[in-house]
Motif scaffolding. Structure first.
Motif, PDB file in Angstrom:
ATOM      1  N   ASP A 280     -25.064  37.556  19.709  1.00 43.02           N
ATOM      2  CA  ASP A 280     -25.348  38.698  18.969  1.00 43.02           C
ATOM      3  C   ASP A 280     -25.161  38.572  17.477  1.00 43.02           C
ATOM      4  N   THR A 281     -25.927  38.084  16.648  1.00 43.44           N
ATOM      5  CA  THR A 281     -26.089  37.762  15.182  1.00 43.44           C
ATOM      6  C   THR A 281     -27.218  38.313  14.590  1.00 43.44           C
ATOM      7  N   LYS A 282     -27.155  38.204  13.269  1.00 45.39           N
ATOM      8  CA  LYS A 282     -28.345  38.677  12.391  1.00 45.39           C
ATOM      9  C   LYS A 282     -29.567  37.696  12.281  1.00 45.39           C
ATOM     10  N   LEU A 283     -29.231  36.490  13.028  1.00 43.15           N
ATOM     11  CA  LEU A 283     -30.528  35.620  13.061  1.00 43.15           C
ATOM     12  C   LEU A 283     -31.529  36.124  13.854  1.00 43.15           C
ATOM     13  N   GLN A 284     -32.804  35.632  13.021  1.00 42.50           N
ATOM     14  CA  GLN A 284     -34.020  35.710  13.809  1.00 42.50           C
ATOM     15  C   GLN A 284     -34.551  34.667  14.351  1.00 42.50           C
ATOM     16  N   SER A 285     -35.188  34.898  15.621  1.00 40.87           N
ATOM     17  CA  SER A 285     -35.619  33.758  16.403  1.00 40.87           C
ATOM     18  C   SER A 285     -37.074  33.782  16.197  1.00 40.87           C
ATOM     19  N   LEU A 286     -37.725  32.840  16.615  1.00 38.06           N
ATOM     20  CA  LEU A 286     -39.198  32.643  16.545  1.00 38.06           C
ATOM     21  C   LEU A 286     -39.813  33.741  17.486  1.00 38.06           C
ATOM     22  N   PRO A 287     -39.515  33.933  18.872  1.00 38.55           N
ATOM     23  CA  PRO A 287     -39.974  34.776  19.732  1.00 38.55           C
ATOM     24  C   PRO A 287     -39.808  36.504  19.054  1.00 38.55           C
ATOM     25  N   MET A 288     -38.795  36.678  18.316  1.00 32.84           N
ATOM     26  CA  MET A 288     -38.283  37.974  17.483  1.00 32.84           C
ATOM     27  C   MET A 288     -39.515  38.202  16.712  1.00 32.84           C
ATOM     28  N   ILE A 289     -39.645  37.124  15.706  1.00 32.01           N
ATOM     29  CA  ILE A 289     -40.539  37.303  14.954  1.00 32.01           C
ATOM     30  C   ILE A 289     -41.916  37.596  15.141  1.00 32.01           C
ATOM     31  N   LEU A 290     -42.279  36.755  16.245  1.00 29.96           N
ATOM     32  CA  LEU A 290     -43.540  36.855  16.644  1.00 29.96           C
ATOM     33  C   LEU A 290     -43.681  38.225  17.340  1.00 29.96           C
ATOM     34  N   GLY A 291     -42.750  38.729  17.818  1.00 29.83           N
ATOM     35  CA  GLY A 291     -42.788  40.082  18.655  1.00 29.83           C
ATOM     36  C   GLY A 291     -43.052  41.184  17.598  1.00 29.83           C
ATOM     37  N   ASP A 292     -42.290  41.071  16.505  1.00 35.99           N
ATOM     38  CA  ASP A 292     -42.631  42.034  15.550  1.00 35.99           C
ATOM     39  C   ASP A 292     -44.035  42.153  15.077  1.00 35.99           C
ATOM     40  N   ASN A 293     -44.678  40.901  15.269  1.00 36.91           N
ATOM     41  CA  ASN A 293     -46.016  40.952  14.600  1.00 36.91           C
ATOM     42  C   ASN A 293     -47.107  40.807  15.755  1.00 36.91           C
ATOM     43  N   GLY A 294     -46.666  41.672  17.031  1.00 35.44           N
ATOM     44  CA  GLY A 294     -47.593  42.079  17.915  1.00 35.44           C
ATOM     45  C   GLY A 294     -47.832  41.153  19.175  1.00 35.44           C
ATOM     46  N   TYR A 295     -46.853  39.941  19.200  1.00 32.05           N
ATOM     47  CA  TYR A 295     -46.893  39.278  20.340  1.00 32.05           C
ATOM     48  C   TYR A 295     -46.222  39.564  21.457  1.00 32.05           C
ATOM     49  N   THR A 296     -46.580  39.220  22.646  1.00 35.84           N
ATOM     50  CA  THR A 296     -45.883  39.242  24.094  1.00 35.84           C
ATOM     51  C   THR A 296     -45.256  38.056  24.400  1.00 35.84           C
ATOM     52  N   SER A 297     -44.035  37.793  24.694  1.00 38.16           N
ATOM     53  CA  SER A 297     -43.421  36.517  24.813  1.00 38.16           C
ATOM     54  C   SER A 297     -42.732  36.543  26.293  1.00 38.16           C
ATOM     55  N   ARG A 298     -42.731  35.398  26.851  1.00 35.33           N
ATOM     56  CA  ARG A 298     -42.129  34.525  28.040  1.00 35.33           C
ATOM     57  C   ARG A 298     -41.586  33.330  27.929  1.00 35.33           C
ATOM     58  N   PHE A 299     -40.277  33.483  28.646  1.00 35.29           N
ATOM     59  CA  PHE A 299     -39.717  32.082  28.863  1.00 35.29           C
ATOM     60  C   PHE A 299     -39.570  31.725  30.178  1.00 35.29           C
ATOM     61  N   ILE A 300     -40.147  30.381  30.749  1.00 34.80           N
ATOM     62  CA  ILE A 300     -40.151  29.845  31.950  1.00 34.80           C
ATOM     63  C   ILE A 300     -38.789  29.171  32.202  1.00 34.80           C
ATOM     64  N   ASN A 301     -38.145  29.626  32.972  1.00 35.57           N
ATOM     65  CA  ASN A 301     -36.572  29.078  33.207  1.00 35.57           C
ATOM     66  C   ASN A 301     -36.399  28.160  34.649  1.00 35.57           C
ATOM     67  N   ALA A 302     -36.376  26.871  34.087  1.00 28.80           N
ATOM     68  CA  ALA A 302     -36.206  25.790  35.299  1.00 28.80           C
ATOM     69  C   ALA A 302     -35.054  25.959  36.179  1.00 28.80           C
ATOM     70  N   GLU A 303     -33.936  26.478  35.612  1.00 28.79           N
ATOM     71  CA  GLU A 303     -32.895  26.551  36.533  1.00 28.79           C
ATOM     72  C   GLU A 303     -32.314  28.129  36.449  1.00 28.79           C
ATOM     73  N   PRO A 304     -33.044  28.753  37.216  1.00 28.05           N
ATOM     74  CA  PRO A 304     -32.757  30.263  37.443  1.00 28.05           C
ATOM     75  C   PRO A 304     -31.444  30.607  37.968  1.00 28.05           C
ATOM     76  N   TYR A 305     -30.602  29.681  38.759  1.00 26.28           N
ATOM     77  CA  TYR A 305     -29.380  30.004  39.379  1.00 26.28           C
ATOM     78  C   TYR A 305     -28.364  29.257  38.542  1.00 26.28           C
ATOM     79  N   GLN A 306     -28.685  28.605  37.376  1.00 26.12           N
ATOM     80  CA  GLN A 306     -27.633  28.143  36.390  1.00 26.12           C
ATOM     81  C   GLN A 306     -27.233  29.415  35.729  1.00 26.12           C
ATOM     82  N   ALA A 307     -26.181  30.103  36.045  1.00 20.92           N
ATOM     83  CA  ALA A 307     -25.997  31.491  35.538  1.00 20.92           C
ATOM     84  C   ALA A 307     -25.606  31.405  34.020  1.00 20.92           C
TER      85      ALA A 307
END
Length: 537
Positions: A280-307
């Motif tokens: 929880d920092t002020k840093l901005q990620s690529l999906p955050m910046i794309l989201g601010d510019n109208g993009y929908t984003s998804r990440f495919i998780n290969a390890e959904p049970y790795q908590a």
């Protein structure tokens, strides 16, 4: 007494055999010093008084165990236990199908270390003086020759853990101190150097687990015919050569590229239970910046049970993190590459029906160290070639569907990795990539709709540049950010784009030549300063 003599012969014979096997497998003659170190531990047990033979047994057994453990680690990884390995104990399950082999090795080593021997047999002052002199001279010589024996490497590891903890204490800054660092690295724009022709194209970014550029046939002279589909992508894409990983391992690699950032820790060490607090920092990620510019984003998780990993992904700024739990390998609960790519394609087709552009990213798992795959290369006897061939075949099925769909007309496809392949003995032998650092050239293939294929020499620039390059290609050139890299299409570079920084250790890759530099160098200090804001320590 005869029984004990037989036991001693068995103990030292097997220990010597393990050391010799490791030296032969890794081709590291200096590790023969482990045999002398075993002898030194035996001598130590003999000069300790007979009346404390139980304590002598405990001390000797522990030292034998540490020597053999580090030799086992070296056999599989081409290095003694490092801080990076120690921190990754949290993710030991990632060894997957190889985990039983490692556990069996540990059990064997423990049994050998605990087998009894004589103690306190050297009793005269003269003999003890000679024995102490032998031990002192051995370690003095070892320090001059290699600075590394199994036990010395263990001492170095303990010291590195101490220094890390000491360093982390300095990361706990006041709000005013953090504000000054944020201000130093804050930017309000991105480079605008790519002549994009598409208006807000979709973006798919594939992070392949542990993949050096030399694995691709197009980058080696092995005639393996291992990666024909990636070779096809390379010929039809912008192929960035002489391009390096800026960090490792997976947690740093994925977050570091999406944020164009360094981070001192992976993020899960020291028993951190709620990873969202430290991200929880002020840093901005690529999906955050794309989201601010109208993009929908998804990440495919290969390890959904790795908590821990799943929680980590949820903090990166994607709208949703998804998986296909029905397709997980039952014994290890990871998503095979083929099913991962199928989900990427399915998700892309679904999101393409919307008027909003999309950003999809994934991390494919089956090239992980220690894994074998159902898809075989040749006779299937080599696990390394199997898993890389499986990776290519899985990508090939996806790429064929991608090119034959409407997605190819308006989607940027990026193929890269989270970090370089770890240089264990088998990889080094197969791909002639000898190195003792976790740094190497990595693939970056970007297929832009209707753009011709070309190769661009990056002269040692690194994966800090991924996020700004993607933003450049989609035409987003303004927005608050703390990126350390710049677009690969621009001539103006940042001073850190040739600096790989792993667990506080800096190295430069100028012109493709990897060199370690001092931790307190100007670049090392700058990377360390940034690390103070990359996590909410």
């Amino acid at each position: 007494m005869k029984k004990i003599d037989i036991t001693m012969c068995l103990k030292f014979g097997l220990m010597a055999g393990l050391v010799l096997y490791s030296v032969a497998k890794t081709g590291t003659p200096s590790n023969l010093l482990a045999l002398i170190e075993i002898l030194a531990v035996y001598v130590l047990g003999q000069i300790l008084p007979q009346k404390i033979k139980i304590l002598s047994y405990i001390i000797s057994s522990v030292l034998y165990f540490l020597i053999l453990m580090n030799m086992m680690v070296f056999t599989f990884s081409n290095s003694f236990t490092t801080l990076l390995m120690f921190d990754n104990i949290e993710n030991v399950s990632a060894l997957s199908t190889s985990l039983p082999l490692y556990i069996s090795g540990i059990v064997l080593i423990a049994i050998l270390a605990l087998l009894p021997t004589r103690y306190g047999s050297i009793k005269t002052g003269y003999s003890r003086a000679i024995s102490v002199t032998f031990i002192v001279l051995f370690y003095a010589a070892a320090t001059l020759i290699t600075r590394q024996t199994p036990l010395m490497a263990g001492v170095n590891l303990v010291e590195n853990i101490r220094l890390k903890n000491q360093q982390m204490a300095k990361f706990r800054l006041s709000p005013a101190e953090k504000k000054k660092i944020y201000q130093k690295f804050e930017k309000t724009s991105f480079s605008d150097d790519y002549p994009e022709t598409q208006k807000q194209p979709n973006v798919i970014v594939i992070f392949t687990e542990g993949l050096s550029a030399k694995v691709l046939d197009v980058n080696n002279n092995k005639d393996y015919n291992l990666t024909p589909n990636l070779d096809e992508l390379a010929s039809e894409s912008i192929d960035f050569t002489n391009y390096f990983n800026h960090t490792a391992a997976t947690y740093r690699g994925i977050r570091g590229q999406l944020y164009s950032a360094y981070q001192y820790q992976e993020g899960y060490e020291d028993g951190i239970s709620d990873i969202s607090k430290i991200t929880d920092t002020k840093l901005q990620s690529l999906p955050m910046i794309l989201g601010d510019n109208g993009y929908t984003s998804r990440f495919i998780n290969a390890e959904p049970y790795q908590a821990v990993f799943s929680k980590y992904l949820s903090t990166l700024g994607f709208d949703k993190v998804i998986s296909n739990k029905k397709k997980l390998v039952s014994s290890t609960h990871y998503l095979p590459d083929k099913d991962n790519y199928n989900l990427v394609f399915k998700t892309a087709k679904q999101l393409s029906k919307s008027s909003k552009p999309f950003f999809i990213s994934t991390y494919t798992y089956e090239t992980h160290v220690g894994l074998n795959t159902k898809v075989k290369y040749g006779d299937g006897s080599n696990e390394y070639l199997n898993k890389f061939h499986n990776m290519d075949a899985s990508f090939g099925e996806f790429y064929k569907k991608f090119k034959n769909s409407d997605l190819a007309k308006n989607t940027i496809l990026v193929f890269t990795t989270d970090h370089a392949t770890y240089p264990d003995p088998e990889y080094v032998k197969l791909f002639d990539d000898p190195r003792d650092v976790f740094i190497s050239q990595i693939p970056l293939l970007i297929k832009y709709p209707n753009a011709p294929g070309q190769r661009l020499d990056m002269k040692g620039r690194n994966s800090l540049d991924l996020a700004p390059t993607v933003l450049d290609m989609v035409g987003i050139n303004s927005g608050k950010n703390y990126f350390l890299g710049t677009t690969l299409f621009g001539e103006q570079k940042s001073n850190l784009e040739n600096l790989t920084y792993i667990a506080g250790v800096p190295s430069t890759t100028d012109d493709g030549d990897v060199k370690a530099i001092p931790v307190n160098s100007t670049l090392g200090k700058e990377a360390l300063e940034y690390s103070k804001i990359s996590f909410n320590n």
